[in-house]
Write a protein that holds these residues in place. Structure first.
Motif, PDB file in Angstrom:
ATOM      1  N   LEU A  49       0.968  -1.334  -0.109  1.00 13.33           N
ATOM      2  CA  LEU A  49       0.003   0.039   0.089  1.00 13.33           C
ATOM      3  C   LEU A  49       1.111   1.374  -0.106  1.00 13.33           C
ATOM      4  CD1 LEU A  49      -2.537  -1.216   2.862  1.00 13.33           C
ATOM      5  CD2 LEU A  49      -3.049  -0.884   0.387  1.00 13.33           C
ATOM      6  N   LEU A  50       0.535   2.117  -0.870  1.00 16.28           N
ATOM      7  CA  LEU A  50       1.245   3.542  -1.075  1.00 16.28           C
ATOM      8  C   LEU A  50       0.311   4.286   0.013  1.00 16.28           C
ATOM      9  CD1 LEU A  50       3.604   5.237  -2.064  1.00 16.28           C
ATOM     10  CD2 LEU A  50       1.956   5.668  -3.909  1.00 16.28           C
ATOM     11  N   VAL A  51       0.945   4.773   1.098  1.00 23.35           N
ATOM     12  CA  VAL A  51       0.194   5.600   2.017  1.00 23.35           C
ATOM     13  C   VAL A  51       0.563   7.076   1.967  1.00 23.35           C
ATOM     14  CG1 VAL A  51      -0.155   5.896   4.515  1.00 23.35           C
ATOM     15  CG2 VAL A  51       0.169   3.450   3.736  1.00 23.35           C
ATOM     16  N   SER A  52      -0.407   7.966   1.735  1.00 23.14           N
ATOM     17  CA  SER A  52      -0.373   9.437   1.712  1.00 23.14           C
ATOM     18  C   SER A  52      -0.934  10.058   2.969  1.00 23.14           C
ATOM     19  CB  SER A  52      -0.833   9.970   0.354  1.00 23.14           C
ATOM     20  OG  SER A  52      -0.162   9.438  -0.639  1.00 23.14           O
ATOM     21  N   LEU A  53      -0.226  10.799   3.739  1.00 21.70           N
ATOM     22  CA  LEU A  53      -0.745  11.375   4.876  1.00 21.70           C
ATOM     23  C   LEU A  53      -0.642  12.916   4.485  1.00 21.70           C
ATOM     24  CD1 LEU A  53      -2.461  11.331   7.603  1.00 21.70           C
ATOM     25  CD2 LEU A  53      -0.042  12.010   8.631  1.00 21.70           C
ATOM     26  N   ASP A  54      -1.684  13.987   4.599  1.00 22.10           N
ATOM     27  CA  ASP A  54      -1.573  15.148   4.466  1.00 22.10           C
ATOM     28  C   ASP A  54      -2.380  15.900   5.525  1.00 22.10           C
ATOM     29  OD1 ASP A  54      -1.409  17.750   3.695  1.00 22.10           O
ATOM     30  OD2 ASP A  54      -2.235  17.480   1.948  1.00 22.10           O
ATOM     31  N   GLY A  55      -1.589  16.457   6.511  1.00 25.41           N
ATOM     32  CA  GLY A  55      -2.251  16.698   7.846  1.00 25.41           C
ATOM     33  C   GLY A  55      -1.712  17.892   8.547  1.00 25.41           C
ATOM     34  N   ASP A  56      -2.159  18.136   9.738  1.00 21.41           N
ATOM     35  CA  ASP A  56      -1.776  19.146  10.612  1.00 21.41           C
ATOM     36  C   ASP A  56      -1.663  18.478  12.176  1.00 21.41           C
ATOM     37  OD1 ASP A  56      -1.539  21.717   9.162  1.00 21.41           O
ATOM     38  OD2 ASP A  56      -3.614  21.239   8.727  1.00 21.41           O
ATOM     39  N   GLU A  80       4.644   7.107   1.652  1.00 27.07           N
ATOM     40  CA  GLU A  80       5.530   5.873   1.919  1.00 27.07           C
ATOM     41  C   GLU A  80       4.780   4.709   1.641  1.00 27.07           C
ATOM     42  OE1 GLU A  80       8.412   5.717   3.010  1.00 27.07           O
ATOM     43  OE2 GLU A  80       9.051   7.526   3.583  1.00 27.07           O
ATOM     44  N   GLU A  81       5.297   3.793   0.926  1.00 32.85           N
ATOM     45  CA  GLU A  81       4.890   2.322   0.779  1.00 32.85           C
ATOM     46  C   GLU A  81       4.972   1.454   1.798  1.00 32.85           C
ATOM     47  OE1 GLU A  81       6.702   0.023  -2.465  1.00 32.85           O
ATOM     48  OE2 GLU A  81       4.696  -0.712  -3.137  1.00 32.85           O
ATOM     49  N   PHE A  82       4.166   0.831   2.218  1.00 32.75           N
ATOM     50  CA  PHE A  82       3.995  -0.045   3.274  1.00 32.75           C
ATOM     51  C   PHE A  82       3.904  -1.615   2.624  1.00 32.75           C
ATOM     52  CE2 PHE A  82       3.726   1.977   7.409  1.00 32.75           C
ATOM     53  CZ  PHE A  82       3.749   3.235   7.133  1.00 32.75           C
ATOM     54  N   VAL A  83       4.948  -2.692   2.993  1.00 35.40           N
ATOM     55  CA  VAL A  83       4.801  -3.692   2.343  1.00 35.40           C
ATOM     56  C   VAL A  83       4.520  -4.954   3.372  1.00 35.40           C
ATOM     57  CG1 VAL A  83       6.136  -5.343   0.889  1.00 35.40           C
ATOM     58  CG2 VAL A  83       6.621  -2.933   0.879  1.00 35.40           C
ATOM     59  N   PRO A  84       3.317  -5.493   2.970  1.00 40.50           N
ATOM     60  CA  PRO A  84       3.055  -6.743   3.787  1.00 40.50           C
ATOM     61  C   PRO A  84       4.045  -7.835   4.010  1.00 40.50           C
ATOM     62  CG  PRO A  84       1.865  -6.947   1.964  1.00 40.50           C
ATOM     63  CD  PRO A  84       2.555  -5.677   1.574  1.00 40.50           C
ATOM     64  N   THR A  85       4.215  -8.365   5.241  1.00 37.94           N
ATOM     65  CA  THR A  85       5.138  -9.589   5.452  1.00 37.94           C
ATOM     66  C   THR A  85       4.303 -10.833   4.922  1.00 37.94           C
ATOM     67  OG1 THR A  85       4.391 -10.093   7.598  1.00 37.94           O
ATOM     68  CG2 THR A  85       6.429  -8.488   7.261  1.00 37.94           C
ATOM     69  N   ASP A  99      14.561  -2.113   0.745  1.00 40.43           N
ATOM     70  CA  ASP A  99      15.509  -1.415   1.349  1.00 40.43           C
ATOM     71  C   ASP A  99      15.384  -1.712   2.920  1.00 40.43           C
ATOM     72  OD1 ASP A  99      14.441  -0.391  -1.212  1.00 40.43           O
ATOM     73  OD2 ASP A  99      13.832   1.436  -0.336  1.00 40.43           O
ATOM     74  N   ASP A 100      16.441  -1.381   3.639  1.00 36.89           N
ATOM     75  CA  ASP A 100      16.324  -1.617   4.874  1.00 36.89           C
ATOM     76  C   ASP A 100      15.193  -0.844   5.672  1.00 36.89           C
ATOM     77  OD1 ASP A 100      19.872  -2.193   5.425  1.00 36.89           O
ATOM     78  OD2 ASP A 100      18.390  -3.486   4.957  1.00 36.89           O
ATOM     79  N   ASP A 101      15.081   0.474   5.088  1.00 42.01           N
ATOM     80  CA  ASP A 101      14.283   1.404   6.019  1.00 42.01           C
ATOM     81  C   ASP A 101      12.695   1.202   5.451  1.00 42.01           C
ATOM     82  OD1 ASP A 101      14.798   2.221   3.530  1.00 42.01           O
ATOM     83  OD2 ASP A 101      15.029   4.617   4.367  1.00 42.01           O
ATOM     84  N   ALA A 102      12.422   0.203   4.501  1.00 48.44           N
ATOM     85  CA  ALA A 102      10.938   0.190   4.226  1.00 48.44           C
ATOM     86  C   ALA A 102      10.002  -0.116   5.338  1.00 48.44           C
ATOM     87  CB  ALA A 102      10.965  -0.929   2.930  1.00 48.44           C
ATOM     88  N   PHE A 103       8.877   0.227   5.180  1.00 49.60           N
ATOM     89  CA  PHE A 103       7.852  -0.061   6.388  1.00 49.60           C
ATOM     90  C   PHE A 103       7.251  -1.167   6.169  1.00 49.60           C
ATOM     91  CE2 PHE A 103       8.325   4.567   6.484  1.00 49.60           C
ATOM     92  CZ  PHE A 103       8.704   4.820   8.068  1.00 49.60           C
ATOM     93  N   ARG A 104       7.097  -2.028   7.195  1.00 55.76           N
ATOM     94  CA  ARG A 104       6.236  -3.191   6.812  1.00 55.76           C
ATOM     95  C   ARG A 104       4.934  -3.570   7.368  1.00 55.76           C
ATOM     96  NH1 ARG A 104       9.625  -7.177   4.966  1.00 55.76           N
ATOM     97  NH2 ARG A 104       7.928  -7.953   3.765  1.00 55.76           N
ATOM     98  N   ILE A 105       3.956  -4.382   6.945  1.00 56.38           N
ATOM     99  CA  ILE A 105       2.776  -4.477   7.708  1.00 56.38           C
ATOM    100  C   ILE A 105       2.843  -5.891   8.173  1.00 56.38           C
ATOM    101  CG2 ILE A 105       0.111  -4.796   7.340  1.00 56.38           C
ATOM    102  CD1 ILE A 105       0.655  -2.755   4.856  1.00 56.38           C
ATOM    103  N   GLY A 106       2.790  -6.157   9.407  1.00 54.74           N
ATOM    104  CA  GLY A 106       2.955  -7.480   9.861  1.00 54.74           C
ATOM    105  C   GLY A 106       1.759  -8.540   9.620  1.00 54.74           C
ATOM    106  N   ALA A 107       1.743  -9.608  10.110  1.00 56.57           N
ATOM    107  CA  ALA A 107       0.777 -10.723   9.765  1.00 56.57           C
ATOM    108  C   ALA A 107      -0.383 -10.635  10.249  1.00 56.57           C
ATOM    109  CB  ALA A 107       1.532 -12.015  10.226  1.00 56.57           C
ATOM    110  N   ASP A 108      -0.494  -9.373  11.251  1.00 55.83           N
ATOM    111  CA  ASP A 108      -1.876  -9.235  11.578  1.00 55.83           C
ATOM    112  C   ASP A 108      -2.579  -8.016  10.804  1.00 55.83           C
ATOM    113  OD1 ASP A 108      -0.371  -6.968  11.991  1.00 55.83           O
ATOM    114  OD2 ASP A 108      -0.661  -6.671  14.215  1.00 55.83           O
ATOM    115  N   PHE A 109      -1.943  -7.661   9.774  1.00 57.27           N
ATOM    116  CA  PHE A 109      -2.539  -6.830   8.633  1.00 57.27           C
ATOM    117  C   PHE A 109      -2.988  -5.287   9.337  1.00 57.27           C
ATOM    118  CE2 PHE A 109      -3.066 -10.977   6.771  1.00 57.27           C
ATOM    119  CZ  PHE A 109      -2.258 -11.110   5.771  1.00 57.27           C
TER     120      PHE A 109
END
Ligand SMILES: [Zn+2]
Ligand SMILES: [Zn+2]
Length: 175
Positions: A49-56, A80-85, A99-109
Motif C-alpha cells: 500500500l502506498l500511504v499518503s498523509l496530508d495533515g496538521d 510511503e509504501e508499506f509492504v506486507p510480510t 531497502d532496509d528502511d522500508a515500512f512493513r505490515i505485519g501478519a496481523d495486517f
C-alpha cells in the motif's frame, strides 16, 4: 494510528481508499500530539500500500529561549509504501527485496503509522521553537524570564559594567 488493512490489501492494484484523520492525544513513542487532523489515502500497489498523509499536528513544546510551554502547529505530509510480510489472499510469506528502511505490515495486517509519523514530524518540527520571534529568554544568572521582568543581575562578561565600576571608584576617591 493503527488501521486494519486486510480489506485494502485484498483489493486489485490501483484501488484507492481514503479516510479522514481526526485524532486527539496521539502518543508517538516519545512524542505526544494534542491533535492530528488530515486526510489519509491508501493506494494498492503491486507490493503493498502506498500511504499518503496530508495533515496538521498540534503539539506542546517549550520555547527554546525562555522555556515556557507553547503550542506548535506543524504541517505534515508524506507518502510511503508499506509492504506486507504475509500475502493477504493466500497467507503465504511474502519474499521481496526491500531497502532496509522500508515500512512493513505485519501478519496481523495492521498498518501502524506511528513510526513514519514520528520520523516525518521530527523533520518538520522547528529545532528551536520560540514563543515569539523576539523572545528575550532567561537571565543566565538568576533565571528570571526577561519577557516579563527586568532583573538586576549585571550581564556576564559585559565590559560596560567594568567601565561603570571604574567611574564609580573614581568619583568615590574625588569626593
Ligand atoms: Zn520564549
Ligand atoms: Zn538576572
Amino acid at each position: 494510528m493503527r488501521l486494519d488493512v486486510l480489506f485494502d490489501l485484498r483489493q486489485p492494484i490501483g484501488s484507492v481508499t481514503t479516510a479522514v484523520v481526526d485524532e486527539k492525544q496521539v502518543r508517538l513513542y516519545d512524542l505526544q500530539l494534542e491533535t492530528l487532523r488530515g486526510s489519509l489515502t491508501l493506494l494498492r500497489t503491486d507490493r503493498g500500500l502506498l500511504v499518503s498523509l496530508d495533515g496538521d499536528v498540534n503539539m506542546h513544546d517549550r520555547c527554546a529561549r525562555c522555556l515556557i510551554e507553547i503550542d506548535n502547529d506543524i504541517g505534515i505530509a508524506f507518502e510511503e509504501e508499506f509492504v506486507p510480510t504475509t500475502d493477504a489472499n493466500t497467507g503465504a510469506r511474502v519474499n521481496v527485496q526491500l531497502d532496509d528502511d522500508a515500512f512493513r505490515i505485519g501478519a496481523d495486517f495492521v498498518l501502524d503509522l506511528r513510526e513514519a509519523l514520528r520520523e516525518y514530524l521530527l523533520m518538520a518540527k522547528p529545532l528551536k521553537p520560540l514563543c515569539r520571534a523576539d523572545c528575550e529568554g532567561l537571565c543566565p544568572s538568576c533565571g528570571a524570564n526577561l519577557n516579563e521582568a527586568y532583573c538586576v543581575c549585571p550581564p556576564d562578561g559585559d565590559a560596560r559594567w567594568g567601565v561603570l565600576a571604574a567611574l564609580r571608584d573614581r568619583q568615590a576617591k574625588g569626593s
